[in-house]
Scaffold this active site. Sequence first.
Site, PDB file in Angstrom:
ATOM      1  N   LYS A   1       5.298  -5.750  -4.955  1.00 41.25           N
ATOM      2  CA  LYS A   1       6.003  -6.514  -3.920  1.00 41.25           C
ATOM      3  C   LYS A   1       5.888  -7.997  -4.229  1.00 41.25           C
ATOM      4  O   LYS A   1       4.796  -8.495  -4.506  1.00 41.25           O
ATOM      5  CB  LYS A   1       5.383  -6.230  -2.539  1.00 41.25           C
ATOM      6  CG  LYS A   1       5.753  -4.871  -1.988  1.00 41.25           C
ATOM      7  CD  LYS A   1       7.168  -4.844  -1.423  1.00 41.25           C
ATOM      8  CE  LYS A   1       7.534  -3.416  -1.035  1.00 41.25           C
ATOM      9  NZ  LYS A   1       8.944  -3.264  -0.647  1.00 41.25           N
TER      10      LYS A   1
ATOM     11  N   LYS B   1      16.487   7.229  -1.496  1.00 38.40           N
ATOM     12  CA  LYS B   1      15.470   7.760  -0.581  1.00 38.40           C
ATOM     13  C   LYS B   1      16.136   8.796   0.310  1.00 38.40           C
ATOM     14  O   LYS B   1      17.008   8.443   1.109  1.00 38.40           O
ATOM     15  CB  LYS B   1      14.905   6.634   0.293  1.00 38.40           C
ATOM     16  CG  LYS B   1      14.465   5.434  -0.515  1.00 38.40           C
ATOM     17  CD  LYS B   1      13.780   4.367   0.307  1.00 38.40           C
ATOM     18  CE  LYS B   1      13.360   3.249  -0.628  1.00 38.40           C
ATOM     19  NZ  LYS B   1      12.355   2.345  -0.121  1.00 38.40           N
TER      20      LYS B   1
END
EC number: 4.2.1.113
Length: 334
Positions: free
Chosen positions: A104, A210
């Site tokens: 991240k 996803k």
Amino acid sequence: MLDDIDFANARVYAIPMTTRFRGITVREGVLFEGPAGWAEFCPFDDYDDQVSASWLATAVEQCTIGWPTAVRDKIPINCTVPAVGPERAHEIARTSGCATAKIKVADHPDSLAEDLARVEAVRDALGANGHVRVDANGVWDVETAVKHIALLDKAAGGLEYVEQPCKTIEELAEVRRQVNPLIAADESIRRADDPMRVAVAGAADVAVIKCTPLGGVRRAMRIAEAAGLPCAVSSALETSVGLGAQLALAGALPHLDFACGLGTLSLLKGDTVGVEASLRPVEGSLPVPTAPLAVDLEAWESVRHTDPERTTWWLDRLDRVRSVLATTPELLTR
Ligand SMILES: O=C(O)CCC(=O)c1ccccc1C(=O)O
Ligand SMILES: [Mg+2]
């Protein structure tokens, strides 16, 4: 289909996270059982009932008809490195057993120096043969993206790809023209009414898929096909019950060219299945389950929600979203 599910015995869980991620410190959701096994419903708090209906459709598919047949039985996994300091980032990557790390970045406006140190530390931990990717969750403008990606690419000794550097498809396309690393679309695919637009606009080289927010394994496979790009499957921070569907998707996609972001149980301090069944990667990979994982009642007792108000909030939410789904049957897979 909905009538076959034991919603009356739905169980609400709350699991503290090891590190704050996507602004979340406690992961919550609901588990219930249908004729084909258990399923999990865990849309993030800020999602409305309409958006959450696709999350419920994924759970309904899982516990009523199960998943399509897999073409592989083992999935390479990336470790997920939250916005932590370089020492912790190094430790996460080194102990993960994964050859790929997703880091991240852009967690706050002045994050560049921290991002560079984190990326350098992870490269050091993985060695020259590892793959390092970063995820900016769409927060950069084009100019910042181009500048930061060049610096991060250098600090990483080569980035595998950059996930969602900017918000819009047009910005992604512009950044992609100006930088060396591959660009991956995540939020752009999930929110796009037409996933093909990402490829047609030249906005990305990789699609992050996803199934949990997309409405099921079969629906996610169609979206992957329509996107027409190489895919990486990635989690929505489910417990093992919901991660099973994501692994079923990774197992069933005709082509899988990238390690998948399904090692996220390491971000949770508990699980809803027994320790032996828990989907924590071993030596950088996870098995594709052939059937939904069963909730372990002892495990569930240790993570069951203890706040009656939140428990009611989740059960009410499940009720409302069931009604949405009952009136939008095209969201359900048959
Ligand atoms: O891809 C991974 O490595 C882990 C999953 C992940 O990052 C994620 C999990 C929940 C919500 C959003 C994201 C994201 O990709 O930004
Ligand atoms: Mg992402």
